[in-house]
Design a protein around this motif. Structure first.
Motif, PDB file in Angstrom:
ATOM      1  N   ALA A  29       0.816  -1.220   0.000  1.00 49.40           N
ATOM      2  CA  ALA A  29       0.000   0.000   0.000  1.00 49.40           C
ATOM      3  C   ALA A  29       0.850   1.271   0.000  1.00 49.40           C
ATOM      4  O   ALA A  29       0.333   2.363  -0.217  1.00 49.40           O
ATOM      5  CB  ALA A  29      -0.911   0.008   1.222  1.00 49.40           C
ATOM      6  N   ASP A  31       2.925   4.233  -1.193  1.00 47.92           N
ATOM      7  CA  ASP A  31       3.045   4.891  -2.496  1.00 47.92           C
ATOM      8  C   ASP A  31       3.927   6.123  -2.435  1.00 47.92           C
ATOM      9  O   ASP A  31       3.946   6.936  -3.361  1.00 47.92           O
ATOM     10  CB  ASP A  31       1.665   5.247  -3.057  1.00 47.92           C
ATOM     11  CG  ASP A  31       0.907   6.216  -2.161  1.00 47.92           C
ATOM     12  OD1 ASP A  31      -0.225   6.579  -2.524  1.00 47.92           O
ATOM     13  OD2 ASP A  31       1.450   6.608  -1.113  1.00 47.92           O
ATOM     14  N   TYR A  32       4.655   6.249  -1.327  1.00 43.43           N
ATOM     15  CA  TYR A  32       5.554   7.386  -1.174  1.00 43.43           C
ATOM     16  C   TYR A  32       6.741   6.899  -0.375  1.00 43.43           C
ATOM     17  O   TYR A  32       6.578   6.216   0.645  1.00 43.43           O
ATOM     18  CB  TYR A  32       4.821   8.520  -0.460  1.00 43.43           C
ATOM     19  CG  TYR A  32       5.669   9.718  -0.128  1.00 43.43           C
ATOM     20  CD1 TYR A  32       5.829  10.116   1.186  1.00 43.43           C
ATOM     21  CD2 TYR A  32       6.294  10.461  -1.122  1.00 43.43           C
ATOM     22  CE1 TYR A  32       6.607  11.215   1.512  1.00 43.43           C
ATOM     23  CE2 TYR A  32       7.071  11.559  -0.803  1.00 43.43           C
ATOM     24  CZ  TYR A  32       7.223  11.935   0.511  1.00 43.43           C
ATOM     25  OH  TYR A  32       7.985  13.027   0.828  1.00 43.43           O
ATOM     26  N   ASN A  93       5.598   5.036   3.283  1.00 40.76           N
ATOM     27  CA  ASN A  93       4.417   5.726   3.801  1.00 40.76           C
ATOM     28  C   ASN A  93       3.171   4.918   3.418  1.00 40.76           C
ATOM     29  O   ASN A  93       2.521   5.215   2.418  1.00 40.76           O
ATOM     30  CB  ASN A  93       4.390   7.124   3.169  1.00 40.76           C
ATOM     31  CG  ASN A  93       3.558   8.128   3.925  1.00 40.76           C
ATOM     32  OD1 ASN A  93       3.559   9.303   3.593  1.00 40.76           O
ATOM     33  ND2 ASN A  93       2.835   7.700   4.934  1.00 40.76           N
ATOM     34  N   PRO A  94       2.862   3.862   4.185  1.00 35.37           N
ATOM     35  CA  PRO A  94       1.728   3.013   3.817  1.00 35.37           C
ATOM     36  C   PRO A  94       0.372   3.684   4.005  1.00 35.37           C
ATOM     37  O   PRO A  94      -0.632   3.198   3.480  1.00 35.37           O
ATOM     38  CB  PRO A  94       1.895   1.810   4.749  1.00 35.37           C
ATOM     39  CG  PRO A  94       2.661   2.334   5.917  1.00 35.37           C
ATOM     40  CD  PRO A  94       3.575   3.387   5.373  1.00 35.37           C
ATOM     41  N   SER A  95       0.342   4.776   4.768  1.00 41.90           N
ATOM     42  CA  SER A  95      -0.890   5.543   4.928  1.00 41.90           C
ATOM     43  C   SER A  95      -0.488   7.005   5.067  1.00 41.90           C
ATOM     44  O   SER A  95       0.691   7.313   5.245  1.00 41.90           O
ATOM     45  CB  SER A  95      -1.683   5.081   6.151  1.00 41.90           C
ATOM     46  OG  SER A  95      -0.987   5.420   7.334  1.00 41.90           O
TER      47      SER A  95
ATOM     48  N   ARG B  98       0.733  12.610   2.306  1.00 35.88           N
ATOM     49  CA  ARG B  98       1.897  11.737   2.160  1.00 35.88           C
ATOM     50  C   ARG B  98       3.096  12.606   1.799  1.00 35.88           C
ATOM     51  O   ARG B  98       3.445  12.768   0.632  1.00 35.88           O
ATOM     52  CB  ARG B  98       1.635  10.682   1.094  1.00 35.88           C
ATOM     53  CG  ARG B  98       0.613   9.655   1.539  1.00 35.88           C
ATOM     54  CD  ARG B  98       0.329   8.637   0.454  1.00 35.88           C
ATOM     55  NE  ARG B  98      -0.868   7.860   0.766  1.00 35.88           N
ATOM     56  CZ  ARG B  98      -0.858   6.618   1.194  1.00 35.88           C
ATOM     57  NH1 ARG B  98       0.274   5.991   1.358  1.00 35.88           N
ATOM     58  NH2 ARG B  98      -1.975   5.989   1.459  1.00 35.88           N
TER      59      ARG B  98
END
Lengths: 111, 112
Positions: A29, A31-32, A93-95, B98
């Motif tokens: 998950a 995305d960063y 960073n999964p969330s 993020r």
């Protein structure tokens, strides 16, 4: 994922050569991704980041590569200098609120 | 610009004594706040994070606790320190998106 109990692996590089530091992340998950540099006794300092819609990003003397297929991240430092000696951490960073750090790599420079 | 303050820089405490580490952020509103711990020569372990006043998420069950009494203040506490609580404690903040974390200068805690 977190490997906070492990001793840091060490990478020794000749001054002037390129350094490549690798990192495996665990969460699909995420995305960063971020790379940090930590000098002894100090807080980590941001180096470069990359989002999952990219596979490469370049900064000043640094390049981050992202391979989502194998969940692998790398940091390349060109023309390594004595001031690059530090511990380098990748982070995912999964969330939006949670950031998880990898185990870190100690980079030492041979004169 | 945003700044993060963390104190004290070093602390030596006896086993069984209480602990209070404070972190404040300036120049931003509604930050996400974080406490990490780093044992000597080891990686960064996420202890607590907070997305708002009074909202605390605990990642590692232990004898530490965190509180966020104000929007830009984050406190790490213990009622009775253990030897294993020794380490380098780092406070950090980020936006609720993020984005990257910004770290404080850290507190080196030695429990003797």
């Amino acid at each position: 994922g977190e490997s906070v109990g492990l001793h840091l692996p060490t990478l020794s590089v000749q001054e002037g050569d390129n350094s490549i530091i690798n990192c495996a992340y665990s969460n699909s998950a995420s995305d960063y991704f971020i790379w940090y540099k930590q000098e002894s006794g100090k807080g980590p300092q941001f180096i470069i980041d990359i989002r999952s819609n990219m596979d490469k990003r370049q900064g000043q003397r640094v390049t981050v590569l992202l391979n989502k297929t194998v969940k692998h991240l790398s940091l390349q430092i060109a023309a390594t200098q004595p001031g690059d000696s530090a511990v380098y951490f990748c982070a995912e960073n999964p969330s939006a609120s949670k950031i998880i750090f990898g185990s870190g790599t100690r980079l030492s420079i041979r004169p | 610009s945003q700044t993060i303050h963390q104190w004290p820089a070093t602390l030596v405490q006896p086993v069984g004594s209480p602990l209070s580490l404070e972190c404040t952020v300036e120049g931003t509103s509604n930050p996400n706040l974080y406490w990490y711990r780093q044992a000597a020569g080891r990686g960064l372990q996420l202890l607590f994070y907070s997305v708002g006043i009074g909202q605390i998420s605990s990642e590692v069950p232990q004898n530490l606790s965190a509180s966020r009494p104000q929007d830009r203040q984050f406190i790490l506490s213990s009622k009775k320190l253990l030897l294993s609580d020794s380490g380098f404690y780092l406070c950090a903040w980020k936006t609720d998106r993020r984005e990257k974390l910004f770290f404080g200068s850290g507190t080196q805690l030695s429990v003797l």
